[in-house]
Structures are given as C-alpha cells and as structure tokens.
Design a protein around this motif. Structure first.
Motif, PDB file in Angstrom:
ATOM      1  N   ALA A 181      10.287 -74.314  35.835  1.00 38.56           N
ATOM      2  CA  ALA A 181      10.671 -74.168  37.441  1.00 38.56           C
ATOM      3  C   ALA A 181      10.516 -72.880  37.888  1.00 38.56           C
ATOM      4  O   ALA A 181      10.270 -72.563  39.079  1.00 38.56           O
ATOM      5  CB  ALA A 181      12.198 -74.963  37.509  1.00 38.56           C
TER       6      ALA A 181
ATOM      7  N   TRP B 147       9.060 -86.509  43.868  1.00 41.05           N
ATOM      8  CA  TRP B 147       7.816 -85.726  43.446  1.00 41.05           C
ATOM      9  C   TRP B 147       7.861 -85.488  41.931  1.00 41.05           C
ATOM     10  O   TRP B 147       6.522 -85.664  41.496  1.00 41.05           O
ATOM     11  CB  TRP B 147       7.619 -84.341  44.150  1.00 41.05           C
ATOM     12  CG  TRP B 147       7.267 -84.714  45.626  1.00 41.05           C
ATOM     13  CD1 TRP B 147       8.022 -84.823  46.801  1.00 41.05           C
ATOM     14  CD2 TRP B 147       5.797 -84.843  45.944  1.00 41.05           C
ATOM     15  NE1 TRP B 147       7.021 -85.014  47.980  1.00 41.05           N
ATOM     16  CE2 TRP B 147       6.042 -85.128  47.479  1.00 41.05           C
ATOM     17  CE3 TRP B 147       4.725 -84.896  45.345  1.00 41.05           C
ATOM     18  CZ2 TRP B 147       4.611 -85.204  48.125  1.00 41.05           C
ATOM     19  CZ3 TRP B 147       3.570 -85.093  45.960  1.00 41.05           C
ATOM     20  CH2 TRP B 147       3.524 -85.308  47.259  1.00 41.05           C
ATOM     21  N   ARG B 148       8.934 -85.278  41.520  1.00 32.56           N
ATOM     22  CA  ARG B 148       8.984 -85.227  40.084  1.00 32.56           C
ATOM     23  C   ARG B 148       8.375 -86.522  39.233  1.00 32.56           C
ATOM     24  O   ARG B 148       7.487 -86.604  38.281  1.00 32.56           O
ATOM     25  CB  ARG B 148      10.321 -84.703  39.507  1.00 32.56           C
ATOM     26  CG  ARG B 148      10.372 -84.969  38.031  1.00 32.56           C
ATOM     27  CD  ARG B 148      11.581 -84.543  37.353  1.00 32.56           C
ATOM     28  NE  ARG B 148      12.573 -83.658  38.347  1.00 32.56           N
ATOM     29  CZ  ARG B 148      13.546 -83.384  38.129  1.00 32.56           C
ATOM     30  NH1 ARG B 148      14.286 -83.600  36.721  1.00 32.56           N
ATOM     31  NH2 ARG B 148      14.030 -82.104  38.626  1.00 32.56           N
TER      32      ARG B 148
ATOM     33  N   TRP C 156       8.890 -79.849  32.734  1.00 33.82           N
ATOM     34  CA  TRP C 156       9.097 -79.681  34.103  1.00 33.82           C
ATOM     35  C   TRP C 156      10.176 -78.962  34.640  1.00 33.82           C
ATOM     36  O   TRP C 156      10.029 -77.938  35.381  1.00 33.82           O
ATOM     37  CB  TRP C 156       9.133 -81.152  34.990  1.00 33.82           C
ATOM     38  CG  TRP C 156       9.470 -81.103  36.514  1.00 33.82           C
ATOM     39  CD1 TRP C 156      10.361 -81.065  36.859  1.00 33.82           C
ATOM     40  CD2 TRP C 156       8.606 -80.815  37.266  1.00 33.82           C
ATOM     41  NE1 TRP C 156      10.392 -80.887  38.176  1.00 33.82           N
ATOM     42  CE2 TRP C 156       8.999 -80.675  38.498  1.00 33.82           C
ATOM     43  CE3 TRP C 156       7.041 -80.795  37.382  1.00 33.82           C
ATOM     44  CZ2 TRP C 156       8.294 -80.742  39.832  1.00 33.82           C
ATOM     45  CZ3 TRP C 156       6.304 -80.450  38.583  1.00 33.82           C
ATOM     46  CH2 TRP C 156       7.001 -80.631  39.787  1.00 33.82           C
TER      47      TRP C 156
ATOM     48  N   LEU D 170       9.344 -84.249  31.235  1.00 32.37           N
ATOM     49  CA  LEU D 170      10.268 -84.011  32.086  1.00 32.37           C
ATOM     50  C   LEU D 170      11.104 -82.734  31.868  1.00 32.37           C
ATOM     51  O   LEU D 170      11.491 -81.796  32.600  1.00 32.37           O
ATOM     52  CB  LEU D 170      11.230 -84.970  32.302  1.00 32.37           C
ATOM     53  CG  LEU D 170      10.689 -86.232  33.071  1.00 32.37           C
ATOM     54  CD1 LEU D 170      11.885 -87.480  33.072  1.00 32.37           C
ATOM     55  CD2 LEU D 170      10.225 -85.952  34.405  1.00 32.37           C
TER      56      LEU D 170
ATOM     57  N   ASP E 134      12.037 -80.293  44.797  1.00 34.47           N
ATOM     58  CA  ASP E 134      13.176 -80.132  43.879  1.00 34.47           C
ATOM     59  C   ASP E 134      14.249 -79.106  44.275  1.00 34.47           C
ATOM     60  O   ASP E 134      15.437 -79.498  43.978  1.00 34.47           O
ATOM     61  CB  ASP E 134      12.522 -79.421  42.277  1.00 34.47           C
ATOM     62  CG  ASP E 134      12.079 -80.780  41.451  1.00 34.47           C
ATOM     63  OD1 ASP E 134      12.541 -81.802  42.059  1.00 34.47           O
ATOM     64  OD2 ASP E 134      11.710 -80.325  40.481  1.00 34.47           O
TER      65      ASP E 134
ATOM     66  N   ASP F 115      14.300 -85.781  43.526  1.00 35.33           N
ATOM     67  CA  ASP F 115      13.318 -85.881  42.450  1.00 35.33           C
ATOM     68  C   ASP F 115      12.294 -87.141  42.425  1.00 35.33           C
ATOM     69  O   ASP F 115      11.413 -87.371  41.440  1.00 35.33           O
ATOM     70  CB  ASP F 115      14.272 -86.673  41.289  1.00 35.33           C
ATOM     71  CG  ASP F 115      15.463 -85.644  40.833  1.00 35.33           C
ATOM     72  OD1 ASP F 115      15.418 -84.599  40.885  1.00 35.33           O
ATOM     73  OD2 ASP F 115      16.239 -86.333  40.256  1.00 35.33           O
TER      74      ASP F 115
ATOM     75  N   GLY G 285       6.145 -80.833  44.852  1.00 39.26           N
ATOM     76  CA  GLY G 285       7.227 -81.178  43.963  1.00 39.26           C
ATOM     77  C   GLY G 285       8.294 -80.324  43.584  1.00 39.26           C
ATOM     78  O   GLY G 285       9.491 -80.310  43.836  1.00 39.26           O
ATOM     79  N   ARG G 286       7.694 -78.790  43.449  1.00 39.98           N
ATOM     80  CA  ARG G 286       8.670 -77.662  43.315  1.00 39.98           C
ATOM     81  C   ARG G 286       9.621 -77.735  44.517  1.00 39.98           C
ATOM     82  O   ARG G 286      10.680 -77.442  44.727  1.00 39.98           O
ATOM     83  CB  ARG G 286       8.046 -76.443  42.958  1.00 39.98           C
ATOM     84  CG  ARG G 286       7.419 -76.612  41.690  1.00 39.98           C
ATOM     85  CD  ARG G 286       8.407 -76.266  40.786  1.00 39.98           C
ATOM     86  NE  ARG G 286       7.770 -76.177  39.226  1.00 39.98           N
ATOM     87  CZ  ARG G 286       8.507 -76.930  38.191  1.00 39.98           C
ATOM     88  NH1 ARG G 286       9.505 -77.653  38.343  1.00 39.98           N
ATOM     89  NH2 ARG G 286       7.941 -76.916  37.152  1.00 39.98           N
TER      90      ARG G 286
END
Length: 151
Positions: A62, A16-17, A58, A55, A9, A14, A5-6
């Motif tokens: 990062a 995977w977020r 998240w 969120l 990103d 978005d 997900g990172r």
C-alpha cells in the motif's frame, strides 16, 4: 486500475481490491492445476492460499510501491506460495514410513522390498500414488501373514 484501487482503499471501499483480484486470478488457474497434479494437493486448497497471499501482498504494498509493480508482486507471491504448499504436502508422504511394518524375519521373497520397486514421490498422478501406497501396505501385510485377518 491498481492506482484507482489504491484511491478507493483510502475511502475504505474494498470493491476495487476484488476487481483487481478478479483480473489476476486467471493466472492462478494453470499454476494451481499443475501444482495439484504434480504434488498431489487439492487444487482448491492451493487456489485459496494463492488468493490469500495476493491479498496480503496488496495490503503490504500500500505504501512505497508504484502501482505498476503491484500486480507482478501479487502474482509472483501467489505462485511462490503455491509451490511451497505443494512441496510441503509432498514431504508429508515419506517413502520409508510404511517400512516400519517390515518383519524381523525374512519374508518369502527377500530380493524384493516394497521400496525397491516404485518411488511414490516420482508419481505425478495422486490417485496412482495412493494406489501404490495401498498395494505396498497390502504386500507387507501379506508378507507378515496378516492379510487374511486384515481382509
């Protein structure tokens, strides 16, 4: 999965977020139900606050947070905001606010007051708490002799 997900990103995707959020939302269900029941708050309101907080965590994690710690931080922050929202909603209902209608002259039975019988803050079911608040208000109107007018 969080590491993937990172990486996505970084590309501005978005997807995977949302996948990670979808994986952790089952842990929100029971907590939001308990908070809604215990504090008399709408379950949907609690869940939306939990998702928004997850969120935010998240985005805040990062940089500098290993992927294995991100999920735990998201869940912990979401649970924390749920309880804070519940406690904030609980403080909106003061047990003394209805006593401003208490007459200066004594009512028919001065040994009982609306606050001496039941503490609304200790009732877990929001429907029952609302009914008790209504009955308190009705008893005060009755004591003032205004119940027929209110009816």
């Amino acid at each position: 999965m969080i590491a993937m997900g990172r990486l996505c990103d970084l590309d501005g995707d978005d997807t995977w977020r949302l996948v990670i959020l979808d994986c952790i939302t089952p842990s929100f269900r029971q907590v939001s139900r308990n908070v809604a029941r215990d504090f008399g708050v709408e379950c949907e309101e609690i869940r939306s606050a939990m998702v928004a907080t997850a969120l935010e965590v998240w985005a805040d994690t990062a940089m500098g947070v290993p992927p294995r710690h991100v999920r735990d931080r998201m869940v912990k922050a979401a649970h924390g905001v749920a309880f804070r929202r519940g406690k904030a909603a609980l403080s909106e209902w003061s047990t003394e606010e209805i006593e401003i209608f208490r007459p200066e002259a004594p009512v028919r039975d001065p040994s009982l007051s609306a606050l001496s019988i039941i503490d609304v803050g200790s009732i877990r079911d929001p429907d029952v708490a609302e009914q008790v608040r209504g009955e308190r208000f009705g008893s005060l109107l009755q004591g003032l002799g205004c119940f027929d007018v209110a009816r």
